[in-house]
Design an enzyme around this catalytic site. Structure first.
Site: not given
Lengths: 313, 572
Positions: B375, B275, B341, B14-15, B231, B12, B391, B10, B229, B210, B114, B244, B241, B386
């Site tokens: 996530e 949310r 979401h 984090a990866g 949204h 994104g 996130s 992954g 969640q 996965d 927010f 928010e 999306l 959340r």
């Protein structure tokens, strides 16, 4: 029923590509990507394309629709129908095709790599954020919206004849750093970007602006790099000399001096380059295409000068 | 066989953040089934939270309290504390790397309001904050390309482990169809969420469970999967999306009577309640016939913000409305509905991203060499719900921490032995089963029915009867899945095959979500039971852990870590 005519290619099965037509009932609100999914999921599971976010931010689903690159998820299918109720879908251009609508982005990414696409700043960072004014942010706001979808690269007219050209996406990415007040390498960057294959090889056709699905609009970013390069005195290349000669001629006479332009673009000390012009000059002479030796200014020269004066301010 | 010190699955936020922690000392592989810059982190729009105090006073303590309360007191407070304390530093580091942020007139990182946050602490880059951070990290990946190898368009099938120690993953190159084992000393999963289980979702086609199912199949439990969640502002019918941030900048919600219905549900925070509360309010209005023209949507009104502000702060949203539904929010109202979401639950980890197998006798047993962040993981900082902008922060903070934990682990760890042919055979058999099925069912119908079932029976509101029906329907779909019809049996870029395997994962995930939702007989955060409408701290102030027990699911509990803030009633 509408027809989606898709260019198919699967070298595992057949060497050449061919068009295949699918009938699809396009309901209102159906995007081109929805239509492709409907075909894949209900008619032919082997139809192959990339997709992910379906909200025009991941840049996966670039294809050609009716000859022009676009994001499949961003376009309402019914708006793409031609007068015979057909949408023609092909893979992106200027890249090798792997299968159906999937192309190989290898060269695209290599060119992005070539522009050193990361911030260069060797200073120890402050404890908090580096300051950047909203006006400075504005200079990189548009280029930072690029999603690397390859639409501009696909339809770039220069790349079609010269695959050494960095291409619109990589150059837009370059502007993201050239224009960044936090980057220390501006001069070095614009020097490299002024080399052959860089900014001056763009023909200003504007196709990338038409195709870009975001505000990134590469041609405008290329122009911004050109401006910085000229401001920084990076003149020692044909592109910059051409631009300066062009401007000088218009400013002084209101018309382009076609005799001095090629010579000034090559540079007076560039003997080899100047000799290369000789055969062209001779051919023009034989065909009677040589412009008048005496360059006369246009009648509205005062208006032209006024425009330049205002631009200078 | 491919070998690397670390494999990160992954790419994104984090990866990529984890990769940057490791690349100076180790040979790192980062694997993605899309190209890294196409990861779904890029779709995050509104902001990333940190108590920088650039728009008035703020503190990590307030951020922490808002996060605890927003999560309906199910979050682990030791983790939340570390997370909120780390926030300003990680934002400054992103900025130093070159990440673009919108700015205040003084040149600082701009911040806005927010949902659920008591202070304006969402740092943002217009309405494409995730995109901005994703590309900044991608730039760093390219800068460090000597020690980070990107496996772009590779699919991860399974996690290799002996039940207590992880040794690698089985993967396929999507382009060639070649299957490989990747042998690694450490594996980090940053595989994102699983919103595609639902019909109406904001998630990308790639968000298909996965990673979490590979962990589950290897004996790792899944924590709190019932907490999904919804949204509040998904585009009607499409689910994509609308940030928010639109409400953060002053957008209002109107029902079919033209009334700002949030007055009834959250009078102090109005449209900026968390949310879960706003989504329930919308769903109640719709269920009670007060949707627009009695239909299943309400209106998001931005018309009073003016074109200049919309173009400065929300330009992408405006374009989305124009492209996808032909509505220009400068002049007209946007039709929206709740959309699946975010997955609060996932692979259980400790505060350092170390994956935890069980918590027997108050002692955590890790799976050695296996880490998770973002996530797909459940630390848990979000608890039962959340807050917006938390996130992206989670991905960056815990991506970094998981990277550091792996770095520490690698000081002493070597390669665990693996049986390559056995690991590959397991996956090859799975593929063979797909190719050998009798073809009497349509995968597309199975997928569509799963999504419809989950949205209608396990959506914003749930009850026992619906959940039981949901589980039985999903099990029925699981058996129909085994008879699906395949068209493409080639090796080259066979997206049909991967979609089928993703569907198999999602069908399992759907069962896990609904089963865990059935056992939680209370309403808390994103999990709302009409038959048990109150939060029940006496019986359910604990995390759920769902284990694989043969073909059955076994559910255990884990206590919530409570340090600073004792649970009280949650009102806004």
């Amino acid at each position: 029923m509408s027809v989606i005519k898709i260019k198919r290619f699967n070298p595992e099965k057949r060497k050449d590509s061919y068009f295949q037509e699918f009938n699809v009932d396009l309901k209102p609100g159906t995007t081109l990507l929805d239509a492709l999914n409907e075909i894949k999921w209900e008619q032919d599971g082997s139809l192959t394309y990339r997709m992910s976010c379906r909200s025009a931010i991941c840049g996966s689903c670039g294809v050609k629709a009716n000859g022009h690159a676009t994001l499949a998820c961003q376009k309402q299918a019914e708006n793409l129908l031609d007068k015979n109720d057909v949408i023609t879908v092909e893979p992106l251009g200027n890249m090798p095709v792997i299968k159906d609508l999937v192309t190989d982005f290898k060269q695209f990414w290599e060119k992005v790599d070539q522009v050193k696409p990361f911030l260069k700043n060797e200073q120890a960072p402050p404890e908090k954020e580096r300051n950047q004014s909203p006006e400075q942010f504005k200079l990189i706001d548009d280029s930072s919206t690029c999603i690397m979808c390859g639409a501009c690269y696909s339809d770039c007219n220069v790349l079609e004849v010269d695959d050494k050209f960095l291409g619109p996406a990589a150059l837009a990415k370059a502007q993201r750093f050239v224009g960044d007040s936090r980057d220390e390498d501006t001069l070095e960057r614009v020097k490299e970007l002024s080399e052959p294959g860089g900014i001056w090889d763009c023909t200003h056709c504007g196709e990338c602006v038409e195709r870009c699905p975001k505000p990134a609009q590469p041609f405008y970013r290329i122009k911004e790099i050109m401006t910085v390069a000229l401001e920084k005195g990076v003149h020692n290349n044909n592109g910059a000399r051409h631009a300066l000669s062009f401007t000088k001629s218009i400013k002084n006479s209101g018309l382009l001096n076609e005799n001095t332009l090629p010579v000034e673009s090559m540079g007076f000390t560039n003997i080899k380059g100047l000799l290369e012009l000789v055969p062209v000059g001779l051919r023009m002479l034989l065909k009677g295409k040589v412009p008048p030796i005496i360059h006369k200014p246009c009648d509205e020269l005062n208006d032209v000068k006024r425009i330049f004066k205002e631009l200078d301010q | 066989m491919i070998k690397h010190d670390v494999v990160i699955v992954g790419s994104g936020l984090a990866g990529m953040r984890a990769a940057l922690e490791l690349c100076k000392d180790h040979d790192v592989a980062i694997l993605s089934k899309v190209y890294p810059s196409r990861s779904h982190s890029g779709a995050a729009q509104g902001g990333i939270a940190a108590a920088l105090g650039n728009s008035g006073d703020d503190s990590w303590q307030e951020h922490m309290f808002d996060t605890v309360k927003g999560g309906d007191y199910l979050g682990d407070q030791d983790a939340i504390e570390e997370y909120c304390k780390a926030a300003p530093r990680v934002i400054y580091e992103l900025e130093h790397m070159g990440c673009i942020f919108s700015r205040t007139p003084e040149g600082k990182i701009a911040q806005r309001s927010f949902g659920g946050h008591s202070k304006p602490r969402a740092c943002f880059a217009a309405d494409r904050t995730g995109h901005s951070i994703l590309h900044a990290l991608h730039e760093q990946l390219l800068k460090n390309s000597k020690s980070i190898k990107i496996y772009s368009e590779w699919y991860m099938h399974s996690l290799i482990s002996d039940g207590s120690r992880c040794a690698g993953v089985v993967v396929s190159d999507v382009r060639t169809g070649a299957m490989e084992t990747m042998h690694a000393k450490a594996v980090i999963f940053c595989t994102g969420g699983y919103g595609r289980v639902f019909k109406i979702t904001s998630n990308a086609f790639a968000s298909t469970a996965d990673g979490v199912i590979a962990a589950f199949n290897a004996g790792v439990p899944l924590e709190d999967p019932e907490f999904v969640q919804y949204h509040p502002s998904g585009l009607w019918r499409q689910g994509i999306l609308f940030s928010e941030a639109a409400r953060g900048e002053g957008g209002t919600l109107l029902n079919g009577d033209g009334k700002r219905f949030m007055e009834t549900y959250a009078p102090t925070r109005m449209e900026l309640a968390p949310r879960d509360i706003v989504s329930r309010a919308e769903q109640s209005e719709i269920n009670e016939g007060r949707g627009i023209d009695g239909k299943d949507f309400v209106h998001l009104d931005l018309t009073h913000l003016g074109e200049a502000k919309i173009m400065e702060r929300l330009p992408q949203i405006r374009q989305l409305g124009i492209d996808f539904i032909g509505v220009d929010c400068v002049k007209d109202l946007l039709p929206i509905q709740p959309t699946a979401h975010y997955s609060m639950g996932g692979i259980p980890t400790d505060i350092n991203g170390q994956v935890i197998l069980n918590h027997g006798d108050g002692k955590a047993t890790p799976m050695e060499g296996y880490f998770a962040a973002g996530e797909c993981a459940c630390v848990s900082v979000h608890g039962a719900n959340r807050l917006g902008t938390n996130s992206l922060l989670e991905a960056v903070v815990f991506g970094e921490r998981a990277g550091r934990a792996a770095l520490e682990y690698l000081k002493t760890a070597g390669f665990a032995p693996i049986n390559e042919s056995q690991e590959k055979t397991k996956v090859l058999n799975q593929v063979e089963e797909i190719y050998q099925s009798d073809g009497s069912e349509s995968y597309n119908e199975v997928r569509t029915e799963m999504k419809e079932t989950m949205t209608s029976l396990c959506g914003v509101y749930r009850n026992e009867e619906n959940l039981k029906e949901c589980i039985s329907a999903v099990k029925d779909l699981q058996s129909r899945f085994k008879k699906g019809k395949v068209t493409d049996k080639g090796k080259l870029f066979n997206t049909e095959l991967y979609e089928i395997m993703e569907l198999g994962n999602m069908l399992k995930m759907a069962e896990i979500i609904a089963t865990s939702a059935l056992q939680r007989k209370e309403s808390r955060g994103g999990h709302s039971r009409t038959d048990f409408p109150k939060r029940d701290d006496d019986n359910f102030l604990h995390h759920s852990l769902v284990y694989k027990n043969g073909e059955e699911l076994e559910i255990k509990k884990r206590p919530v870590t409570i340090t600073k803030y004792k649970p009280v009633e949650r009102t806004y």
